[in-house]
Design a protein around this motif. Structure first.
Motif, PDB file in Angstrom:
ATOM      1  N   UNK A 182       0.867  -0.976   0.787  1.00 38.32           N
ATOM      2  CA  UNK A 182      -0.437  -0.123  -0.537  1.00 38.32           C
ATOM      3  C   UNK A 182       0.586   1.051  -0.084  1.00 38.32           C
ATOM      4  N   UNK A 183       0.846   2.365   1.031  1.00 41.57           N
ATOM      5  CA  UNK A 183       0.834   3.581   0.547  1.00 41.57           C
ATOM      6  C   UNK A 183       2.596   3.453   2.073  1.00 41.57           C
ATOM      7  N   UNK A 215       5.258  -3.815   6.932  1.00 42.65           N
ATOM      8  CA  UNK A 215       4.012  -3.868   7.053  1.00 42.65           C
ATOM      9  C   UNK A 215       3.591  -5.409   7.319  1.00 42.65           C
ATOM     10  N   UNK A 216       2.463  -4.736   8.720  1.00 43.39           N
ATOM     11  CA  UNK A 216       1.754  -5.678   9.023  1.00 43.39           C
ATOM     12  C   UNK A 216       0.884  -7.139   8.814  1.00 43.39           C
ATOM     13  N   UNK A 217       1.133  -7.913   9.097  1.00 45.46           N
ATOM     14  CA  UNK A 217      -0.187  -8.742   8.309  1.00 45.46           C
ATOM     15  C   UNK A 217      -1.149  -8.496   8.399  1.00 45.46           C
ATOM     16  N   UNK A 229      -4.401  -2.259  -1.473  1.00 47.99           N
ATOM     17  CA  UNK A 229      -4.758  -1.403  -2.446  1.00 47.99           C
ATOM     18  C   UNK A 229      -4.090  -1.048  -4.074  1.00 47.99           C
ATOM     19  N   UNK A 230      -4.981  -1.140  -4.772  1.00 51.62           N
ATOM     20  CA  UNK A 230      -4.920  -1.994  -5.904  1.00 51.62           C
ATOM     21  C   UNK A 230      -4.815  -0.758  -6.855  1.00 51.62           C
ATOM     22  N   UNK A 231      -2.714  -0.302  -7.451  1.00 49.38           N
ATOM     23  CA  UNK A 231      -3.208   0.574  -7.735  1.00 49.38           C
ATOM     24  C   UNK A 231      -2.645   0.373  -8.897  1.00 49.38           C
ATOM     25  N   UNK A 232      -2.909   0.876 -10.145  1.00 47.33           N
ATOM     26  CA  UNK A 232      -3.708   0.292 -11.756  1.00 47.33           C
ATOM     27  C   UNK A 232      -1.476   0.018 -12.639  1.00 47.33           C
ATOM     28  N   UNK A 233      -0.945   1.197 -11.992  1.00 44.42           N
ATOM     29  CA  UNK A 233       0.558   0.857 -12.265  1.00 44.42           C
ATOM     30  C   UNK A 233       1.424   0.482 -11.308  1.00 44.42           C
ATOM     31  N   UNK A 248       7.189   2.247  -6.133  1.00 47.99           N
ATOM     32  CA  UNK A 248       7.830   3.320  -7.729  1.00 47.99           C
ATOM     33  C   UNK A 248       7.512   5.092  -6.429  1.00 47.99           C
ATOM     34  N   UNK A 249       8.076   5.345  -5.101  1.00 46.82           N
ATOM     35  CA  UNK A 249       8.016   6.586  -4.345  1.00 46.82           C
ATOM     36  C   UNK A 249       8.715   7.408  -5.361  1.00 46.82           C
ATOM     37  N   UNK A 250       9.962   7.251  -6.198  1.00 44.14           N
ATOM     38  CA  UNK A 250      11.077   8.497  -6.584  1.00 44.14           C
ATOM     39  C   UNK A 250       9.556   8.881  -7.789  1.00 44.14           C
TER      40      UNK A 250
END
Ligand SMILES: [Fe+2]
Ligand SMILES: [Fe+2]
Lengths: 279, 393
Positions: free
Chosen positions: B100-101, B108-110, B115-119, B192-194
């Protein structure tokens, strides 16, 4: 015309908070994935749930301790078996506290004779019935001030307990009663400033909610209980459900933890009218 | 604390609700499963608070204040998963929707929501250049107020009309250039935060371009110029392209690439110093947008060679969609000519016409160069460039 399947195992629960829908919808899907045809019915208060249970409208009821006693006594009067099949780990061995302000003159429980004691809703076992019974059993007669929030929910809603605690801090009552975990919770949220209160007394351990079954229940009840017991905190799909319902694991039901509440109900006649009503 | 430490933790006078529970939890985690931990302290309600706390945590209690270390001590962090690695080399090909974010590399907690991001694949969006490009873009942000807004315009009124028309045209192109990356920005997996950061700063660049072009349009005049059907039709095909790679190709490589040439043209030939300064400032931003498009399309092509065919098809399709429109509208063409002429003398007009002819040739040349950078050969580049919209963007 669509019909509800007649062999669905139905659970009754009281909607003391909107999250109750999320919780039981989550359980329903989880049971369905494991082949158990399960559904739930929500009631706005425990008395209506117990009456519906007695009428056979649900097969198992998620009961408060007071609702358990209501169901048990009504079932006894009708000659129906009544048992508890499961409870949460967090339902076992709770205590309630009698709290005073740190700067008050009260040193012992006996000092509270004649004092104004703030309690929760009139039907709250943890914030009203059990601590008042505990005081009375020691011969201490107090002037109880009830903070009735959402009567019929048996204190599941913490509002009355918190109102009593705030009244203590405002000096409107001389003591207040609450469940042990709320001592730390009210401190953390600031209702009790650090060092502002003292614990004057603590009841013996008692148990809280349970899954109640009347009579023969349902053919799939064994499977229902087996699935509950198999729910693991380690399973990421289950953990949110357990967390919302406030437990780490389900345990087999037991009845020893309700002795004090049975006595309290006797002393105060809390459910006499209800029992007369349901006959 | 080492496992050899004595199995007690002293919280002193600290109430459990005032931070004592942190000491208890830390001591418990340091112990092996099955070990006992006795909690010592002087707070009068320590024992009862401890029991209530342990019950809620699923930690067994023995006697008054002894806890048993079980896996429950790890609480919700049992089964947590690292969201890839923290650095750019920690980028994975297909990040989990459940990350996710979360910051890349976080635990990341199990059971976290998907969150389904298209890209959401590295091949579609990533370039190793993204981090460097973001830092460069952030450092190159400029203040529109720093431009010479006190410039007094003394060229002929019709030349100012031409400037206003060009600015009006530029603004609607900049709006398209803002909306396209902003839309994809919301679709990229935050792993892909950058890339997200580059797209965000690009959107901020375009907002600034809208600001300065709009302000220049109204610097002297009270109303802007004309907005043509052909221009908007051309831009609408950019907004309609749902594929990130194709959209990047059409907008950044071909469109903004051509725009870059146009801004250089204005930086050189605009009749007043303010317009020239605006063109220079916006061109530096535009060059970064083109570079980012080339960088991640280049990486995408390396990972997915078949993308080449789709790029060719995208240019052809857009050309066909725009075949029925007028191309660069007459108003903009004539405005550019008059702007570059700077006056009505025959020699001036001839010079302006020559400059606009050269502009078109420069744009074509630039497009072909960028297409070759993406691996197209000279013949392919020439053919594809010729199909690009005559509306520049
Ligand atoms: Fe721009
Ligand atoms: Fe741009």
């Amino acid at each position: 015309m669509l019909r509800a399947p007649s062999d669905t195992l139905l659970l009754g629960a009281v909607a003391y908070d909107p999250k109750v829908v999320t919780i039981w919808e989550g359980f329903r899907l989880w049971f369905a994935e494991r082949g158990l045809d399960f559904d739930f019915v929500l009631y706005s208060n425990y008395e209506r749930q117990v009456a519906a249970h007695l009428n056979g409208e649900v097969h198992v009821a998620w009961n408060s301790p007071l609702a358990w006693i209501e169901a048990r006594r009504a079932a006894l009067a009708r000659g129906i078996a009544c048992e508890t099949v499961a409870m949460r780990d967090t339902d076992q061995d709770l205590t309630s506290l009698v709290i005073v302000r740190a700067d008050s003159p009260y040193r012992t429980v006996a000092d509270l004779a004649g004092a104004r004691v703030g309690v929760g809703a009139g039907d709250s076992p943890q914030a009203t019935l059990l601590p008042l019974h505990w005081l009375a059993a020691q011969g201490v007669t107090v002037e109880a001030r009830r903070f009735d929030v959402l009567v019929g929910k048996h204190g599941d809603h913490v509002g009355g307990e918190r109102d009593a605690a705030r009244a203590l801090m405002r000096g409107e009552v001389d003591a207040c009663c609450l469940i042990d975990g709320n001592h730390a919770a009210f401190t953390k949220e600031g209702t009790f400033p650090l060092g502002a209160v003292r614990v004057l007394g603590q009841t013996g351990a008692y148990d809280h909610c349970n899954m109640t079954v009347l009579g023969d229940g349902h053919p799939e009840m064994g499977r229902f209980v087996e699935l509950l017991m198999s729910m693991s905190w380690d399973d990421p799909a289950v953990r949110p459900l357990l967390e919302m319902e406030g437990l780490r694991e389900w345990r087999p039901g037991r009845v020893e933890g309700y002795v004090a509440l049975e006595a309290a109900v006797e002393r105060f006649g809390t459910i006499d009218a209800f029992l007369a009503d349901v006959g | 604390m080492s496992p050899a430490a004595p199995p007690t933790v002293d919280v002193g006078a600290l109430p459990l609700a005032a931070g004592g529970h942190l000491l208890v939890r830390r001591a418990l985690r340091a112990l092996p499963d099955g070990a006992r931990l006795t909690v010592v302290g002087t707070d009068p309600t320590l024992a009862l608070d401890l029991r209530a706390w342990a019950r809620g945590q699923g930690v067994p209690v023995e006697g008054e204040r002894t806890l048993v270390r079980t896996p429950a001590a790890e609480g919700r962090w049992r089964g947590a998963e690292r969201a890839g690695g923290a650095g750019p080399d920690g980028v994975v090909d297909v990040p989990s929707p459940r990350w996710g974010l979360a910051l890349r590399g976080a635990a990341v907690e199990a059971g976290s929501p998907a969150l389904h991001f298209p890209l959401a694949t590295k091949a579609e969006v990533w370039t190793d250049e993204a981090a460097r490009m973001y830092r460069k873009a952030a450092a190159a942000q400029w203040d529109p107020a720093s431009l010479p807004w006190d410039t007094v315009v003394d060229h002929p009124a019709e030349v100012e009309d031409a400037v206003v028309q060009v600015m009006t045209y530029l603004v609607e192109n900049e709006v398209a250039a803002l909306l396209v990356p902003a839309r994809f920005l919301a679709q990229v997996h935050p792993h892909f935060r950058e890339v997200l950061q580059v797209l965000a700063v690009q959107a901020a660049d375009e907002a600034r371009h809208i600001e300065v072009f709009a302000r220049r349009a109204l610097h002297v005049r009270d109303v802007p110029g004309l907005s043509t059907s052909g221009g908007q039709t051309s831009l609408a095909t950019l907004l309609a392209e749902p594929d990130f790679a194709l959209s990047t190709f059409l907008l950044s490589v071909l469109g903004e690439g051509s725009f870059l040439t146009l801004l250089w043209f204005l930086a050189e030939h605009a009749p007043d110093p303010l317009t020239r300064a605006i063109a220079r400032a916006t061109a530096t931003d535009e060059a970064r947008h083109v570079a980012f498009g080339l960088a991640h399309l280049g990486a995408h092509l390396a990972a997915e060679p078949d993308l080449r065919v789709r790029l060719v098809n995208a240019v052809t399709r857009r050309h066909q969609a725009l075949a029925g429109t007028a191309g660069l509208n007459e108003e903009v063409h004539d405005a550019l000519l008059l702007l570059a002429a700077g006056g009505w003398e025959h020699a001036q007009l001839a010079e302006g016409a020559a400059r606009v002819t050269k502009l078109a040739a420069d744009m074509d040349e630039g497009r072909q160069q960028r297409l070759k950078l993406l691996g197209f050969d000279a013949a392919e580049a020439e053919a594809m460039s010729s199909l690009h919209t005559r509306n520049f963007m």
